[in-house]
Design a protein around this motif. Structure first.
Motif, PDB file in Angstrom:
ATOM      1  N   ASP A  34      55.064  -9.869  41.990  1.00 56.49           N
ATOM      2  CA  ASP A  34      54.714  -9.367  43.325  1.00 56.49           C
ATOM      3  C   ASP A  34      54.683 -10.530  44.302  1.00 56.49           C
ATOM      4  O   ASP A  34      53.948 -11.507  44.105  1.00 56.49           O
ATOM      5  CB  ASP A  34      53.346  -8.686  43.285  1.00 56.49           C
ATOM      6  CG  ASP A  34      53.383  -7.376  42.513  1.00 56.49           C
ATOM      7  OD1 ASP A  34      54.178  -6.503  42.886  1.00 56.49           O
ATOM      8  OD2 ASP A  34      52.613  -7.246  41.544  1.00 56.49           O
ATOM      9  N   LYS A  35      55.441 -10.421  45.365  1.00 54.04           N
ATOM     10  CA  LYS A  35      55.455 -11.457  46.386  1.00 54.04           C
ATOM     11  C   LYS A  35      54.287 -11.248  47.335  1.00 54.04           C
ATOM     12  O   LYS A  35      54.103 -10.162  47.882  1.00 54.04           O
ATOM     13  CB  LYS A  35      56.774 -11.423  47.163  1.00 54.04           C
ATOM     14  CG  LYS A  35      57.989 -11.790  46.331  1.00 54.04           C
ATOM     15  CD  LYS A  35      59.258 -11.807  47.171  1.00 54.04           C
ATOM     16  CE  LYS A  35      60.462 -12.205  46.336  1.00 54.04           C
ATOM     17  NZ  LYS A  35      61.716 -12.260  47.143  1.00 54.04           N
ATOM     18  N   ILE A  36      53.468 -12.289  47.507  1.00 60.60           N
ATOM     19  CA  ILE A  36      52.327 -12.207  48.416  1.00 60.60           C
ATOM     20  C   ILE A  36      52.289 -13.451  49.306  1.00 60.60           C
ATOM     21  O   ILE A  36      52.777 -14.509  48.927  1.00 60.60           O
ATOM     22  CB  ILE A  36      50.982 -12.068  47.674  1.00 60.60           C
ATOM     23  CG1 ILE A  36      50.724 -13.272  46.767  1.00 60.60           C
ATOM     24  CG2 ILE A  36      50.924 -10.767  46.902  1.00 60.60           C
ATOM     25  CD1 ILE A  36      49.328 -13.305  46.169  1.00 60.60           C
ATOM     26  N   GLU A  61      49.784 -14.498  36.628  1.00 63.51           N
ATOM     27  CA  GLU A  61      49.326 -13.158  37.022  1.00 63.51           C
ATOM     28  C   GLU A  61      50.437 -12.322  37.653  1.00 63.51           C
ATOM     29  O   GLU A  61      50.178 -11.266  38.223  1.00 63.51           O
ATOM     30  CB  GLU A  61      48.151 -13.279  38.001  1.00 63.51           C
ATOM     31  CG  GLU A  61      46.916 -13.924  37.420  1.00 63.51           C
ATOM     32  CD  GLU A  61      46.386 -13.176  36.210  1.00 63.51           C
ATOM     33  OE1 GLU A  61      46.413 -11.921  36.228  1.00 63.51           O
ATOM     34  OE2 GLU A  61      45.961 -13.829  35.232  1.00 63.51           O
ATOM     35  N   GLY A  62      51.666 -12.806  37.532  1.00 62.71           N
ATOM     36  CA  GLY A  62      52.798 -12.058  38.065  1.00 62.71           C
ATOM     37  C   GLY A  62      52.863 -12.064  39.586  1.00 62.71           C
ATOM     38  O   GLY A  62      53.318 -11.103  40.200  1.00 62.71           O
ATOM     39  N   PRO A 240      44.346  -2.205  43.919  1.00 63.08           N
ATOM     40  CA  PRO A 240      43.231  -3.016  43.398  1.00 63.08           C
ATOM     41  C   PRO A 240      43.661  -3.988  42.308  1.00 63.08           C
ATOM     42  O   PRO A 240      43.084  -5.071  42.181  1.00 63.08           O
ATOM     43  CB  PRO A 240      42.250  -1.970  42.866  1.00 63.08           C
ATOM     44  CG  PRO A 240      43.082  -0.747  42.610  1.00 63.08           C
ATOM     45  CD  PRO A 240      44.136  -0.763  43.676  1.00 63.08           C
ATOM     46  N   ASP A 241      44.669  -3.620  41.520  1.00 58.38           N
ATOM     47  CA  ASP A 241      45.132  -4.518  40.460  1.00 58.38           C
ATOM     48  C   ASP A 241      45.718  -5.797  41.049  1.00 58.38           C
ATOM     49  O   ASP A 241      45.516  -6.890  40.499  1.00 58.38           O
ATOM     50  CB  ASP A 241      46.172  -3.823  39.587  1.00 58.38           C
ATOM     51  CG  ASP A 241      46.673  -4.725  38.462  1.00 58.38           C
ATOM     52  OD1 ASP A 241      45.860  -5.062  37.584  1.00 58.38           O
ATOM     53  OD2 ASP A 241      47.868  -5.105  38.494  1.00 58.38           O
ATOM     54  N   ARG A 245      44.274  -9.551  40.265  1.00 60.35           N
ATOM     55  CA  ARG A 245      45.115 -10.638  39.751  1.00 60.35           C
ATOM     56  C   ARG A 245      45.044 -11.857  40.665  1.00 60.35           C
ATOM     57  O   ARG A 245      45.013 -13.000  40.196  1.00 60.35           O
ATOM     58  CB  ARG A 245      46.561 -10.161  39.599  1.00 60.35           C
ATOM     59  CG  ARG A 245      46.765  -9.243  38.384  1.00 60.35           C
ATOM     60  CD  ARG A 245      48.227  -8.910  38.180  1.00 60.35           C
ATOM     61  NE  ARG A 245      48.685  -7.885  39.114  1.00 60.35           N
ATOM     62  CZ  ARG A 245      49.868  -7.886  39.722  1.00 60.35           C
ATOM     63  NH1 ARG A 245      50.704  -8.893  39.516  1.00 60.35           N
ATOM     64  NH2 ARG A 245      50.210  -6.908  40.521  1.00 60.35           N
ATOM     65  N   PHE A 246      45.014 -11.613  41.977  1.00 66.45           N
ATOM     66  CA  PHE A 246      44.872 -12.738  42.899  1.00 66.45           C
ATOM     67  C   PHE A 246      43.546 -13.459  42.662  1.00 66.45           C
ATOM     68  O   PHE A 246      43.498 -14.689  42.571  1.00 66.45           O
ATOM     69  CB  PHE A 246      44.948 -12.266  44.353  1.00 66.45           C
ATOM     70  CG  PHE A 246      44.663 -13.369  45.332  1.00 66.45           C
ATOM     71  CD1 PHE A 246      45.662 -14.252  45.689  1.00 66.45           C
ATOM     72  CD2 PHE A 246      43.383 -13.567  45.845  1.00 66.45           C
ATOM     73  CE1 PHE A 246      45.406 -15.314  46.554  1.00 66.45           C
ATOM     74  CE2 PHE A 246      43.112 -14.624  46.700  1.00 66.45           C
ATOM     75  CZ  PHE A 246      44.129 -15.500  47.059  1.00 66.45           C
TER      76      PHE A 246
END
Length: 344
Positions: A34-36, A61-62, A240-241, A245-246
């Motif tokens: 996941d790009k954040i 954490e992906g 929420p997941d 993870r963050f």
């Protein structure tokens, strides 16, 4: 001969399938990241995010992280609300609370906190003001105090200092200068009399001789939850997941940071390595020989597992209400989603 050929063929096919499966798994793993975007200030106090990035904790954490840097808290809150930034770590401000009231933002964890026995934010005055007799916080009545914006953490700290000394910010001249750099320049030149700031900046200024120390914020707000972790309400409620993870990766970074520079349990070798890592983001324009001491000076405790001091957050919220900076009916539940970390 035919039998051997068949066995070889079967082995070749099986090998190809295994290779394709492995390649496919790698491709799927990469695609699943996941790009954040993470908002930060180039302060030592934001180091856990940098540590988590450099040590691969976000990757574990992906999460594929990109940093976006700011010079004040309120613009970061706006960026979270607009979707330009997914997670932020900075002080609570009036702007952040107002965006929470609009349903755009939620605080989901704690970060930097004042702790007895560990150097925290320092109350400073210009050399000119000091020479005029402003040698303790009780003498700030009638003097100017630099802040970034009304409703910033600097505004809150000024008010708490004044309150404990028996006056109010109405008895001071608050000077909003928008950016930390502008406040530094104004303090050094004597355009403002006083300010409070985290130790890595304060101690560097003190070495220059243009400013003087007259107190510590911890003496006025001993349990101050200086910075928090926050995100959009959409992420907190519908992803929420992602938030968990963050926070997990961030907390691992905080553990390493605390061990190396706060508890100093990793020895000099560990401290040196941590300073070198942080230097990529903080005082990166200076040689490490000069930047290193300032980075070490900024090592304040970051809450383990991003635990949140809800008691102090309530105090901050009450102050914002009393100052008329946010609506009176905003509750702590409006501001905080307490489902992600321990609160106290």
């Amino acid at each position: 001969m035919m039998s051997l050929s068949r066995r070889s063929f079967k082995k070749a096919v099986l090998g190809s399938l295994v290779a394709l499966t492995a390649f496919g798994g790698t491709a799927l793993t990469a695609a699943a990241a996941d790009k954040i975007t993470v908002g930060a200030l180039r302060f030592t106090s934001h180091a856990p995010s940098f540590v988590a990035f450099e040590k691969g904790y976000f990757t574990d954490e992906g999460l594929e992280v990109e940093f976006k840097f700011f010079q004040a808290a309120q613009p970061m809150a706006v960026a979270i609300a607009s979707g330009d930034v997914d997670f932020g770590i900075t002080a609570i401000s009036g702007g952040l609370i107002n965006l929470a009231e609009k349903g755009a933002i939620k605080v989901i964890g704690g970060a930097l906190q004042e702790e007895p026995g560990i150097d925290g934010q320092i109350i400073l005055v210009s050399k000119a003001a000091y020479d005029e007799g402003i040698t303790s916080p009780e003498k700030l009545k009638g003097r100017s105090f630099g802040i970034t914006q009304a409703g910033s953490s600097f505004h809150y700290m000024a008010s708490k200092i004044a309150e404990k000394e028996g006056f109010s910010t109405a008895d001071m001249k608050l000077v909003p200068l928008q950016k930390v750099g502008a406040v530094i320049g104004a303090l050094k030149s004597g355009q403002v009399d006083s300010w409070t700031i985290v130790p890595h900046i304060a101690k560097a200024l003190l070495k220059g001789g243009a400013v003087m120390q007259i107190g510590m914020v911890a003496d006025y707000i001993p349990d101050y939850q200086v910075t928090t972790v926050f995100t959009s309400t959409e992420i907190a409620e519908t992803k929420p997941d992602l938030a968990k993870r963050f926070l997990k990766a961030f907390s691992r970074g905080a553990d390493d940071f605390n061990a190396a520079l706060v508890d100093k349990s990793e020895g000099e070798e560990g401290a040196t390595a941590m300073v070198a890592l942080i230097h990529k983001y903080v005082y990166a324009d200076q040689p490490i020989e000069k930047a290193g001491p300032s980075i070490r000076n900024g090592a304040m405790r970051v809450n383990k597992d991003a635990a949140l001091n809800l008691t102090n957050i309530q105090d901050q919220l009450d102050w914002f209400k009393a100052e008329g900076l946010v609506k009176e009916d905003i509750t702590i539940e409006t501001l905080v989603n307490s489902n992600f970390v321990e609160t106290f």
